[in-house]
Design an enzyme around this catalytic site. Structure first.
Site, PDB file in Angstrom:
ATOM      1  N   GLU A   1       0.817  -1.214   0.000  1.00  0.00           N
ATOM      2  CA  GLU A   1       0.000   0.000   0.000  1.00  0.00           C
ATOM      3  C   GLU A   1       0.848   1.260   0.000  1.00  0.00           C
ATOM      4  OE1 GLU A   1      -3.753   2.034   2.440  1.00  0.00           O
ATOM      5  OE2 GLU A   1      -2.971   0.081   3.047  1.00  0.00           O
TER       6      GLU A   1
ATOM      7  N   LYS B   1      -8.678  -1.175   1.139  1.00  0.00           N
ATOM      8  CA  LYS B   1      -9.653  -1.717   2.081  1.00  0.00           C
ATOM      9  C   LYS B   1     -10.363  -2.884   1.413  1.00  0.00           C
ATOM     10  CE  LYS B   1      -9.303   0.244   5.969  1.00  0.00           C
ATOM     11  NZ  LYS B   1      -8.946  -0.614   7.118  1.00  0.00           N
TER      12      LYS B   1
END
Length: 471
Positions: A270, A287
């Site tokens: 990420e 997410k």
């Protein structure tokens, strides 16, 4: 510099701010190399007694995740504040627009030309957002630095798109780099990780999730990210652990930093922020997670996971908007399902892309004050989520959920979200990267809690994310 972890640790002095300070504008020296080594082969040839700081991109290729960097750090510094870090790196958005859309996109030349490799611990957010700290909770742990940055004036850089090596830095600086072509691969390093156990345990974690759900139903928060720490013994080569981890996890934004008594091995997928000299900034919040053997279609159709990502995208748009030029913040990609890692260590992830253009003159300190820590590892609203995290998590996060990456002398910079990150602390062992018996390895994992979360399911999701180290 001799063998062992990178030498002197010193804080940055805090002089008065110099108006108009700019980054290092020295002439960039970068030369292509006629090497046929793979990045792993080059890593295998890096001598154990030569200090190493590394950036590692694998898996999906993008403008921010195109390069592997192997550097020899000269010194380790602990800045006292984000303003000190800005002065240290001299990073300021120059403005002016242009076609450089993300860090790493400059016509095939390396985005790292010498500069700084390091990390910001999650606890730094307590200082940037004092309202997020709860009274009476001493954090982080004693002796744990808020930031650690290493000066790397020269490096080898591998372009994954063109399969080409570069060496960067002036001739005198490059002299400290090992001649990897002239060296043979050394004997594989060895390490041992003891059984990892959750510090809180399943029942305590599920109780924390249940309490978070009460806060959500009371309207305190829409989403909160809750983590627990896995901990075990460690002994041996941290570099061997790093090699094994990057081979299995194939991180887009991997970082290896070693300093006396500690090491961070981050195999994060990420991106927190990537920035260019002209002030373009991007973030890729994540997410929604499934095991590698799960269904990408099921993840794509999940309303819960879509809602989680949408909330964090809105939060990151708001954070970037604090320092962006008016009207420049946009959602370049609302949702994409990606596969990260190999085999049992792999996962499916849902991710988005938010971009903006910084106002001219905004520095690194301004970006961190606006957006650190990343919204995907706190929740929304951010400050209340951070308060709940501090209340419900039994131990400080350390580097986990902070950020690690680089700031280049030419103005490119990128920081990951420090998830899938091992922090090792203890006595230094024999050899440049070794930790002596008795060292401890921390590996934290978390999940985003929303109104329809199930505590047992959230516990299972954290174990899915732990697969890269558990296996």
């Amino acid at each position: 510099m001799g063998p062992g972890p990178t030498g002197t640790i010193r804080p940055v002095p805090t002089p008065a701010r110099q108006p108009g300070a700019r980054r290092n504008t020295r002439r960039v020296v970068a030369r292509r190399l006629d090497w046929s080594l793979s990045p792993l082969a080059a890593l295998d040839r890096w001598p154990e007694d030569v200090p190493l700081a590394a950036l590692w991109s694998d898996g999906p290729v993008g403008p921010e995740s195109r390069w592997v960097v192997l550097a020899r750090p000269a010194e380790t510094i602990e800045p006292r504040s984000v303003e000190d870090l800005e002065r240290l790196t001299r990073w300021t958005a120059l403005g002016g627009g242009g076609s450089d859309r993300a860090a790493g996109a400059q016509g095939g030349r390396p985005p790292f030309v010498g500069g700084w490799i390091g990390l910001c611990a999650y606890g730094l957010g307590r200082e940037l957002e004092p309202a997020a700290a709860l009274a009476g909770r001493p954090r982080p742990g004693k002796g744990e630095p808020r930031m650690v940055w290493q000066r790397c004036a020269a490096a080898y850089c591998y372009d994954r798109v063109r399969r080409r090596w570069w060496v960067v830095g002036r001739e005198a600086e490059r002299a400290g780099l090992p001649d990897l072509v002239g060296l043979r691969a050394g004997a594989p390093g060895r390490y041992r990780v003891g059984s990892l156990r959750s510090v809180s345990g399943r029942r305590a974690y599920e109780r924390a999730v249940a309490r978070a759900l009460e806060y959500i139903r009371a309207g305190d928060v829409f989403q909160v990210n809750l983590a627990h720490r896995l901990e075990g013994s460690f002994a041996g080569s941290t570099r061997a652990l790093w090699r094994r981890a990057v081979e299995a996890a194939r991180p887009r934004f991997g970082v290896y930093v070693r300093w006396p008594g500690a090491c961070v091995v981050s195999v994060s997928p990420e991106l927190f922020v990537a920035m260019t000299p002209r002030g373009e900034i991007s973030t890729r919040p994540m997410k929604g997670t499934r095991p590698a053997g799960g269904s990408a279609r099921e993840l794509a159709a999940s309303g819960k996971d879509r809602a989680e990502l949408n909330m964090i995208v809105d939060l990151m748009r708001n954070d970037l908007g604090k320092v962006a030029a008016t009207g420049s913040v946009r959602v370049a990609e609302a949702r994409r399902i990606e596969r990260h890692g190999r085999g049992g260590a792999g996962v499916l992830q849902a991710t988005a892309l938010v971009t903006a253009r910084l106002r001219a003159g905004v520095g690194l300190a301004g970006v961190l004050r606006a957006a650190f820590p990343g919204g995907s590892v706190t929740g929304a609203p951010k400050i209340r989520a951070m308060q709940i995290i501090e209340e419900l998590e039994p131990v400080a996060r350390g580097v986990y959920c902070g950020a690690a990456g680089y700031v280049s002398d030419d103005g490119h910079a990128a920081l990951n979200v420090a998830i899938r990150t091992a922090e090792i602390r203890g006595r230094d062992g024999a050899g440049g990267s070794a930790m002596a018996r008795g060292a401890r390895l921390h590996w934290s994992v978390g999940a985003g809690i929303v109104a329809d979360s199930d505590p047992a399911a959230e516990w299972r999701e954290t174990l899915d994310k732990a697969g890269v180290v558990m296996r």
